[in-house]
Scaffold this motif. Structure first.
Motif, PDB file in Angstrom:
ATOM      1  N   ASP A 221      -6.838   1.908  -2.300  1.00  0.00           N
ATOM      2  CA  ASP A 221      -5.900   2.823  -1.661  1.00  0.00           C
ATOM      3  C   ASP A 221      -5.007   3.449  -2.724  1.00  0.00           C
ATOM      4  O   ASP A 221      -4.841   2.910  -3.822  1.00  0.00           O
ATOM      5  CB  ASP A 221      -4.998   2.081  -0.661  1.00  0.00           C
ATOM      6  N   VAL A 222      -4.437   4.585  -2.372  1.00  0.00           N
ATOM      7  CA  VAL A 222      -3.404   5.215  -3.207  1.00  0.00           C
ATOM      8  C   VAL A 222      -2.114   5.271  -2.404  1.00  0.00           C
ATOM      9  O   VAL A 222      -2.119   5.703  -1.242  1.00  0.00           O
ATOM     10  CB  VAL A 222      -3.808   6.644  -3.631  1.00  0.00           C
ATOM     11  N   ILE A 223      -1.032   4.798  -3.005  1.00  0.00           N
ATOM     12  CA  ILE A 223       0.265   4.881  -2.337  1.00  0.00           C
ATOM     13  C   ILE A 223       1.229   5.652  -3.226  1.00  0.00           C
ATOM     14  O   ILE A 223       1.120   5.645  -4.452  1.00  0.00           O
ATOM     15  CB  ILE A 223       0.848   3.489  -2.013  1.00  0.00           C
ATOM     16  N   THR A 224       2.157   6.334  -2.580  1.00  0.00           N
ATOM     17  CA  THR A 224       3.228   7.035  -3.287  1.00  0.00           C
ATOM     18  C   THR A 224       4.537   6.327  -2.986  1.00  0.00           C
ATOM     19  O   THR A 224       4.891   6.132  -1.816  1.00  0.00           O
ATOM     20  CB  THR A 224       3.310   8.505  -2.830  1.00  0.00           C
ATOM     21  N   ASP A 228      12.700   2.774  -7.121  1.00  0.00           N
ATOM     22  CA  ASP A 228      13.211   1.451  -6.748  1.00  0.00           C
ATOM     23  C   ASP A 228      12.097   0.552  -6.221  1.00  0.00           C
ATOM     24  O   ASP A 228      12.013  -0.636  -6.577  1.00  0.00           O
ATOM     25  CB  ASP A 228      14.321   1.589  -5.695  1.00  0.00           C
ATOM     26  N   THR A 229      11.238   1.111  -5.365  1.00  0.00           N
ATOM     27  CA  THR A 229      10.124   0.336  -4.816  1.00  0.00           C
ATOM     28  C   THR A 229       9.152  -0.055  -5.919  1.00  0.00           C
ATOM     29  O   THR A 229       8.636  -1.187  -5.951  1.00  0.00           O
ATOM     30  CB  THR A 229       9.388   1.141  -3.730  1.00  0.00           C
ATOM     31  N   PHE A 230       8.896   0.877  -6.842  1.00  0.00           N
ATOM     32  CA  PHE A 230       8.000   0.596  -7.967  1.00  0.00           C
ATOM     33  C   PHE A 230       8.515  -0.574  -8.808  1.00  0.00           C
ATOM     34  O   PHE A 230       7.766  -1.474  -9.178  1.00  0.00           O
ATOM     35  CB  PHE A 230       7.859   1.846  -8.834  1.00  0.00           C
ATOM     36  N   GLU A 231       9.821  -0.562  -9.088  1.00  0.00           N
ATOM     37  CA  GLU A 231      10.399  -1.606  -9.943  1.00  0.00           C
ATOM     38  C   GLU A 231      10.416  -2.965  -9.258  1.00  0.00           C
ATOM     39  O   GLU A 231      10.368  -4.004  -9.923  1.00  0.00           O
ATOM     40  CB  GLU A 231      11.804  -1.196 -10.374  1.00  0.00           C
ATOM     41  N   SER A 232      10.468  -2.971  -7.931  1.00  0.00           N
ATOM     42  CA  SER A 232      10.507  -4.247  -7.213  1.00  0.00           C
ATOM     43  C   SER A 232       9.121  -4.740  -6.786  1.00  0.00           C
ATOM     44  O   SER A 232       8.971  -5.857  -6.300  1.00  0.00           O
ATOM     45  CB  SER A 232      11.382  -4.109  -5.958  1.00  0.00           C
ATOM     46  N   MET A 233       8.114  -3.917  -7.002  1.00  0.00           N
ATOM     47  CA  MET A 233       6.754  -4.245  -6.549  1.00  0.00           C
ATOM     48  C   MET A 233       6.138  -5.342  -7.418  1.00  0.00           C
ATOM     49  O   MET A 233       6.399  -5.430  -8.615  1.00  0.00           O
ATOM     50  CB  MET A 233       5.894  -2.973  -6.625  1.00  0.00           C
ATOM     51  N   ASN A 246      10.487  11.534 -12.446  1.00  0.00           N
ATOM     52  CA  ASN A 246      11.310  10.367 -12.791  1.00  0.00           C
ATOM     53  C   ASN A 246      11.649   9.494 -11.592  1.00  0.00           C
ATOM     54  O   ASN A 246      12.178   8.394 -11.746  1.00  0.00           O
ATOM     55  CB  ASN A 246      12.604  10.822 -13.483  1.00  0.00           C
ATOM     56  N   LEU A 247      11.343   9.999 -10.395  1.00  0.00           N
ATOM     57  CA  LEU A 247      11.778   9.291  -9.191  1.00  0.00           C
ATOM     58  C   LEU A 247      10.628   8.765  -8.333  1.00  0.00           C
ATOM     59  O   LEU A 247      10.882   8.047  -7.363  1.00  0.00           O
ATOM     60  CB  LEU A 247      12.672  10.209  -8.342  1.00  0.00           C
ATOM     61  N   SER A 248       9.384   9.122  -8.639  1.00  0.00           N
ATOM     62  CA  SER A 248       8.281   8.686  -7.782  1.00  0.00           C
ATOM     63  C   SER A 248       7.002   8.453  -8.583  1.00  0.00           C
ATOM     64  O   SER A 248       6.826   8.995  -9.679  1.00  0.00           O
ATOM     65  CB  SER A 248       8.016   9.708  -6.667  1.00  0.00           C
ATOM     66  N   PHE A 249       6.105   7.638  -7.980  1.00  0.00           N
ATOM     67  CA  PHE A 249       4.878   7.228  -8.650  1.00  0.00           C
ATOM     68  C   PHE A 249       3.728   7.202  -7.650  1.00  0.00           C
ATOM     69  O   PHE A 249       3.931   6.909  -6.467  1.00  0.00           O
ATOM     70  CB  PHE A 249       5.023   5.816  -9.247  1.00  0.00           C
ATOM     71  N   ASP A 250       2.531   7.506  -8.135  1.00  0.00           N
ATOM     72  CA  ASP A 250       1.305   7.237  -7.382  1.00  0.00           C
ATOM     73  C   ASP A 250       0.707   5.948  -7.941  1.00  0.00           C
ATOM     74  O   ASP A 250       0.602   5.783  -9.167  1.00  0.00           O
ATOM     75  CB  ASP A 250       0.300   8.373  -7.534  1.00  0.00           C
ATOM     76  N   ILE A 251       0.307   5.050  -7.032  1.00  0.00           N
ATOM     77  CA  ILE A 251      -0.207   3.748  -7.438  1.00  0.00           C
ATOM     78  C   ILE A 251      -1.604   3.539  -6.861  1.00  0.00           C
ATOM     79  O   ILE A 251      -1.843   3.808  -5.677  1.00  0.00           O
ATOM     80  CB  ILE A 251       0.698   2.604  -6.916  1.00  0.00           C
ATOM     81  N   LEU A 252      -2.537   3.060  -7.700  1.00  0.00           N
ATOM     82  CA  LEU A 252      -3.855   2.652  -7.225  1.00  0.00           C
ATOM     83  C   LEU A 252      -3.821   1.154  -6.979  1.00  0.00           C
ATOM     84  O   LEU A 252      -3.495   0.366  -7.882  1.00  0.00           O
ATOM     85  CB  LEU A 252      -4.922   2.994  -8.265  1.00  0.00           C
ATOM     86  N   VAL A 259       1.225  -2.797   1.960  1.00  0.00           N
ATOM     87  CA  VAL A 259       1.627  -2.087   3.172  1.00  0.00           C
ATOM     88  C   VAL A 259       2.663  -1.047   2.791  1.00  0.00           C
ATOM     89  O   VAL A 259       3.693  -1.352   2.187  1.00  0.00           O
ATOM     90  CB  VAL A 259       2.212  -3.054   4.221  1.00  0.00           C
ATOM     91  N   ASN A 260       2.382   0.210   3.144  1.00  0.00           N
ATOM     92  CA  ASN A 260       3.293   1.294   2.799  1.00  0.00           C
ATOM     93  C   ASN A 260       3.093   2.437   3.769  1.00  0.00           C
ATOM     94  O   ASN A 260       1.980   2.651   4.268  1.00  0.00           O
ATOM     95  CB  ASN A 260       3.027   1.748   1.349  1.00  0.00           C
TER      96      ASN A 260
END
Length: 281
Positions: A221-224, A228-233, A246-252, A259-260
């Protein structure tokens, strides 16, 4: 039947090394060979075609080493993105030459493909568009009854309708012949997604993915997410990430592991881009 086998194949250049490549094609395999420019696709094709010599490892076609191949060489079609024939030849003259080159040449089949691809046999090769030359290249490969198709960017210069037509013909050709397989490199991932049953991804001279397409398409899956969510993941759940700003990321991530609210099934193109351009933690 095993059509093609590369076992620990390596080739070293001054600025690039093809490193311990393992690759097998069996009957009815249609393998999409993907990677960025300079990743090693063309080098691999040239090694299989005998245009380069391996430094180490073994290549077998139809269970024979390249040195042992005799008449079996006619059963290999090596299709580059450019025609390797005199541009002054007319298409019908080309057919006469090829009839004397290949013992299995099928002129009726060649005529059929000329009609299918709307190629005027009275035209000189130099008068054909890039797309028509690409179709002619495939018509030649199909018409000398090759059992191993090696297609290097065969869809270059084709419009979407023509690409769909070519994809259909490659699929039908491979599946209608006994002991037949195809390996195809292309930057048009959507075509490979329609055509191939396996995907091999090469990056910086190494194969990093070799998997059935259906498994790949159901694996990620890909989540955006925001910063803050990235750093706590949990970092072990991030396979690759790409920074959007600087504020958002795409994650594989693995399928259904995270769950997102902003989640989508990863496409083949997503997977390729993440594995090549994405970063790891």
């Amino acid at each position: 039947m095993e059509i093609l086998n590369l076992n620990k194949v390596s080739k070293k250049f001054k600025t690039f090394t093809l490193d311990n490549i393992n690759l097998t094609l069996n009957d009815k395999d249609i393998v999409g060979f993907v990677g960025e420019n300079g990743a090693g696709k063309s080098t691999t094709f040239k090694l299989i075609g005998g245009l380069l010599n391996v430094d180490s490892g073994d290549i077998k076609i139809f269970n024979k080493s390249l040195d042992e191949l005799g008449e079996e060489r006619e059963n290999v079609a090596f299709v580059l993105d450019e025609l390797c024939f005199p541009m002054s030849f007319k298409v019908y003259q080309l057919a006469k030459v090829l009839k004397n080159t290949f013992s299995n040449w099928n002129n009726d089949k060649f005529d059929k493909y000329l009609v299918r691809f709307n190629i005027d046999k009275k035209k000189k090769i130099k008068e054909l568009s890039k797309g028509m030359k690409a179709k002619l290249n495939l018509a030649i490969a199909f018409s000398h009854e090759a059992n191993l198709l090696m297609l290097d960017e065969p869809m270059n210069g084709l419009d979407p309708v023509a690409r769909d037509e070519v994809v259909e013909e490659i699929f039908n050709y491979t599946n209608d012949r006994e002991n037949s397989a195809t390996i195809i490199s292309s930057h048009i991932i959507s075509d490979l997604e329609k055509l191939c049953n396996r995907i091999v991804l090469i990056h910086e001279g190494k194969i990093i993915i070799d998997e059935r397409k259906d498994i790949l398409l159901n694996a990620f899956d890909v989540i955006t997410i925001n910063k803050d969510t990235f750093e706590s993941m949990e970092k072990n759940k991030i396979i690759r990430f790409r920074t959007l700003d600087n504020l958002s990321f795409d994650i594989l991530v693995k399928r259904n592991e995270v769950v997102n609210d902003v989640v989508k099934q990863a496409t083949l193109e997503d997977i390729v881009l993440f594995m090549i351009r994405g970063k790891t933690i």
